[in-house]
Motif scaffolding. Structure first.
Motif, short mmCIF file in Angstrom:
data_model
loop_
_atom_site.label_atom_id
_atom_site.label_comp_id
_atom_site.label_asym_id
_atom_site.label_seq_id
_atom_site.Cartn_x
_atom_site.Cartn_y
_atom_site.Cartn_z
N ARG A 1 45.08 30.27 40.81
CA ARG A 1 43.83 31.02 40.67
C ARG A 1 43.75 32.18 41.65
NH1 ARG A 1 40.14 28.25 37.30
NH2 ARG A 1 41.45 26.87 36.02
N MET A 2 44.81 32.97 41.71
CA MET A 2 44.74 34.21 42.49
C MET A 2 43.54 35.02 41.98
SD MET A 2 47.52 37.35 42.70
CE MET A 2 48.52 36.67 44.00
N PRO A 3 42.72 35.58 42.86
CA PRO A 3 41.56 36.34 42.40
C PRO A 3 41.97 37.37 41.35
CG PRO A 3 41.48 36.08 44.77
CD PRO A 3 42.80 35.53 44.33
N LEU A 4 41.27 37.36 40.23
CA LEU A 4 41.67 38.20 39.10
C LEU A 4 41.73 39.69 39.45
CD1 LEU A 4 42.59 37.96 36.21
CD2 LEU A 4 40.20 38.14 35.47
N PRO A 5 40.77 40.24 40.18
CA PRO A 5 40.87 41.66 40.54
C PRO A 5 42.14 41.97 41.32
CG PRO A 5 38.64 40.89 40.91
CD PRO A 5 39.48 39.67 40.63
N VAL A 6 42.52 41.07 42.23
CA VAL A 6 43.74 41.26 43.02
C VAL A 6 44.96 41.21 42.10
CG1 VAL A 6 45.19 40.30 44.86
CG2 VAL A 6 42.70 40.32 45.11
N PHE A 7 44.99 40.20 41.22
CA PHE A 7 46.11 40.05 40.29
C PHE A 7 46.24 41.30 39.41
CE2 PHE A 7 47.65 38.82 36.06
CZ PHE A 7 48.89 38.30 36.39
N LEU A 8 45.13 41.78 38.89
CA LEU A 8 45.16 42.95 38.02
C LEU A 8 45.63 44.20 38.76
CD1 LEU A 8 41.86 42.48 35.98
CD2 LEU A 8 44.20 42.28 35.13
#
Length: 208
Positions: free
Chosen positions: A136-143
């Motif tokens: 569950r890496m933070p989605l904004p960071v992943f994107l």
């Protein structure tokens, strides 16, 4: 399109849809690594050099395709979750729960670098999205990391195809060699891990 080569399939897709077709091809390449980006990206660059598509559109659409494909695999990882991953690992010979824990620790320490630089490594650039989802890496960071890493990779090969024109296949040859080296190293690492685990398992059996 059954029976056609990847080059013919991608060429048909881009002839039909233009830059969005290149984006769709790259999204599928993330989900099905055997579809090679080393064919798709330089071919898109060559198409842009002939005026079949806009160069900027090719860069934007292929990067968007990379992000969409990565998001799908991130979603798969998030759906699987930690418990399912441990349950699946328990069914794999030689893999133990503590291996998952070690992988989690490693990802927690190096996950951001892995997601960013992983976009530039064949096969790994697709697979890295799954543990990012599991953890569950933070989605904004992943994107953000996925977009930046993919943009660098895509731009390099599209521009190479654009510059080489009809000789765009030269790019594929170099990247194919790079891919084989990377996969060869990965296989050696996997083999070394299996041998180490088998030796350790036999020692534990003797002690019991």
């Amino acid at each position: 399109m059954i029976g056609t080569s990847p080059e013919q399939w991608v060429n048909t897709l881009m002839d039909t849809l233009g830059a969005p077709g290149a984006g769709i091809a790259i999204a599928l390449e993330n989900l099905f690594p055997p579809l090679p980006s080393e064919v798709i990206l330089p071919l898109a660059g060559f198409a842009a050099s002939t005026g079949k598509m806009n160069l900027i559109a090719a860069l934007l659409w292929t990067t968007a395709g990379s992000v969409v494909g990565a998001l799908a695999l991130y979603g798969l990882g998030a759906w699987l979750g930690r418990e399912r991953m441990i349950a699946l690992a328990a069914k794999v010979p030689l893999v133990k729960a503590k291996d998952i824990e070690k992988s989690e620790d490693w990802f927690n320490r190096h996950g951001m670098k892995a997601v960013f630089f992983g976009r530039m490594i064949p096969v790994f650039r697709s697979l890295i999205s799954v543990p990012a989802g599991v953890e569950r890496m933070p989605l904004p960071v992943f994107l953000c990391l996925t977009t930046l890493g993919s943009a660098i990779w895509n731009t390099a090969f599209i521009m190479a195809g654009y510059a080489l024109g009809e000789n765009w296949k030269e790019v594929s040859g170099y990247v194919s060699t790079y891919s084989k080296v990377v996969l060869g190293v990965a296989l050696l690492v996997l083999l070394a891990w299996v041998v180490k685990r088998v030796v350790k398992s036999r020692k534990e059996q003797r002690q019991d």
